[in-house]
Write a protein that holds these residues in place. Sequence first.
Motif, short mmCIF file in Angstrom:
data_model
loop_
_atom_site.label_atom_id
_atom_site.label_comp_id
_atom_site.label_asym_id
_atom_site.label_seq_id
_atom_site.Cartn_x
_atom_site.Cartn_y
_atom_site.Cartn_z
N ALA A 1 0.85 -1.20 0.00
CA ALA A 1 0.00 0.00 0.00
C ALA A 1 0.88 1.24 0.00
O ALA A 1 1.85 1.32 0.75
CB ALA A 1 -0.92 0.00 1.20
N ILE A 2 0.53 2.20 -0.85
CA ILE A 2 1.22 3.48 -0.92
C ILE A 2 0.24 4.55 -0.45
O ILE A 2 -0.78 4.77 -1.09
CB ILE A 2 1.69 3.76 -2.36
CG1 ILE A 2 2.56 2.64 -2.88
CG2 ILE A 2 2.42 5.10 -2.43
CD1 ILE A 2 2.84 2.70 -4.37
N ASP A 3 0.56 5.18 0.68
CA ASP A 3 -0.31 6.20 1.25
C ASP A 3 0.38 7.56 1.17
O ASP A 3 1.57 7.68 1.44
CB ASP A 3 -0.60 5.89 2.73
CG ASP A 3 -1.40 4.60 2.88
OD1 ASP A 3 -2.43 4.47 2.22
OD2 ASP A 3 -0.98 3.75 3.68
N SER A 4 -0.40 8.56 0.78
CA SER A 4 0.13 9.92 0.74
C SER A 4 -0.97 10.90 1.13
O SER A 4 -2.15 10.55 1.13
CB SER A 4 0.67 10.24 -0.66
OG SER A 4 -0.37 10.13 -1.62
N ALA B 1 10.60 -3.58 -2.22
CA ALA B 1 11.78 -2.88 -2.73
C ALA B 1 11.55 -2.39 -4.17
O ALA B 1 11.92 -1.26 -4.52
CB ALA B 1 12.99 -3.79 -2.67
N LYS B 2 10.90 -3.23 -4.98
CA LYS B 2 10.62 -2.82 -6.37
C LYS B 2 9.64 -1.64 -6.40
O LYS B 2 9.79 -0.73 -7.22
CB LYS B 2 10.05 -4.00 -7.16
CG LYS B 2 11.08 -5.07 -7.46
CD LYS B 2 10.45 -6.21 -8.26
CE LYS B 2 11.46 -7.28 -8.57
NZ LYS B 2 10.86 -8.40 -9.32
N LYS C 1 10.27 2.18 -8.00
CA LYS C 1 9.39 2.84 -8.98
C LYS C 1 8.76 4.11 -8.42
O LYS C 1 8.50 5.05 -9.15
CB LYS C 1 8.32 1.87 -9.47
CG LYS C 1 8.83 0.87 -10.47
CD LYS C 1 7.76 0.51 -11.45
CE LYS C 1 8.35 -0.37 -12.52
NZ LYS C 1 7.42 -0.60 -13.59
N LEU C 2 8.53 4.12 -7.11
CA LEU C 2 7.94 5.30 -6.49
C LEU C 2 8.90 6.49 -6.56
O LEU C 2 8.47 7.62 -6.72
CB LEU C 2 7.57 5.01 -5.04
CG LEU C 2 6.88 6.14 -4.28
CD1 LEU C 2 5.56 6.50 -4.95
CD2 LEU C 2 6.65 5.73 -2.84
N GLN C 3 10.19 6.22 -6.48
CA GLN C 3 11.18 7.30 -6.60
C GLN C 3 11.08 7.99 -7.96
O GLN C 3 11.30 9.20 -8.07
CB GLN C 3 12.59 6.77 -6.37
CG GLN C 3 12.85 6.31 -4.95
CD GLN C 3 12.50 7.36 -3.92
OE1 GLN C 3 12.88 8.52 -4.05
NE2 GLN C 3 11.77 6.96 -2.89
N LEU C 4 10.71 7.23 -9.00
CA LEU C 4 10.52 7.82 -10.33
C LEU C 4 9.29 8.73 -10.35
O LEU C 4 9.25 9.73 -11.06
CB LEU C 4 10.37 6.73 -11.39
CG LEU C 4 11.56 5.78 -11.56
CD1 LEU C 4 11.19 4.66 -12.52
CD2 LEU C 4 12.78 6.54 -12.06
N ALA C 5 8.29 8.39 -9.57
CA ALA C 5 7.04 9.16 -9.56
C ALA C 5 7.13 10.39 -8.66
O ALA C 5 6.37 11.34 -8.85
CB ALA C 5 5.89 8.28 -9.09
N GLY D 1 5.69 13.49 2.63
CA GLY D 1 6.15 12.11 2.55
C GLY D 1 5.11 11.15 2.01
O GLY D 1 3.91 11.39 2.10
N VAL D 2 5.60 10.09 1.44
CA VAL D 2 4.75 9.03 0.90
C VAL D 2 5.15 7.75 1.61
O VAL D 2 6.32 7.37 1.62
CB VAL D 2 4.94 8.89 -0.63
CG1 VAL D 2 4.08 7.78 -1.18
CG2 VAL D 2 4.61 10.21 -1.33
N MET D 3 4.19 7.10 2.24
CA MET D 3 4.45 5.88 3.02
C MET D 3 4.17 4.64 2.17
O MET D 3 3.15 4.57 1.50
CB MET D 3 3.54 5.83 4.25
CG MET D 3 3.70 7.00 5.20
SD MET D 3 5.20 6.91 6.15
CE MET D 3 4.88 5.46 7.10
N VAL D 4 5.08 3.67 2.24
CA VAL D 4 4.89 2.39 1.55
C VAL D 4 4.87 1.30 2.60
O VAL D 4 5.83 1.12 3.34
CB VAL D 4 6.03 2.13 0.53
CG1 VAL D 4 5.82 0.81 -0.18
CG2 VAL D 4 6.13 3.27 -0.47
N ASN D 5 3.75 0.59 2.70
CA ASN D 5 3.57 -0.47 3.69
C ASN D 5 3.28 -1.79 3.01
O ASN D 5 2.60 -1.82 1.98
CB ASN D 5 2.40 -0.14 4.63
CG ASN D 5 2.59 1.18 5.33
OD1 ASN D 5 3.63 1.44 5.90
ND2 ASN D 5 1.59 2.05 5.25
#
Length: 137
Positions: free
Chosen positions: A45-48, A106-107, A111-115, A127-131
Motif C-alpha cells: 500500500a502506498i499512502d500519501s 523494494a521494487k 518505482k515510487l522514486q521515479l514518480a 512524505g509518501v508511506m509504503v507499507n
Amino acid sequence: MLSRFFLDRPVFAWVIAIMLMVLGGLAIYRLPISQYPPIAPPSIAIDSAYPGASAETVENSVTQIIEQKMTGFEDMLYISGTSDSAGASRVELTFRAGTDPDLAWAKVQNKLQLAMASLPEVVQRSGVMVNKSTRNT
C-alpha cells in the motif's frame, strides 16, 4: 503368510498399530509451519496526503500519477487506488501468492522514486508511506 502371523498374534498387531498412531501424532508437532502454502496474496500500500486538496485534485495530481508509474511488475495481479476529500490517497498493489513481499516492497520503492518528481511539492514534503502486508501471517 505375513497376514497369518498377525492373525495368530492379535495383541502384537494392536501394539504395532497403536505405536504407529502415537508416532504419527508426535510427528505432527515437528512439521515446520513453512510447509503450509501462503493463502492470501501479499499486497503493498502506498499512502500519501495532499492537505487542503479536493478528492478530484488528489485523484488527478497524486493517485493517477502513482498508478501510472506502478505498471510492469511481473507478479502483480491488480492495482487499486482511492482518493478522498480529506486529501488522502491510497494505491494498493496486490501480487500473486508466493511472491516475496520484501522483494516486491523494494521494487515498489524504486518505482515510487521515479514518480516522486511528478508529485506536487506539498505531497513530496509530507512524505509518501509504503507499507506491506501479507494478510496471512
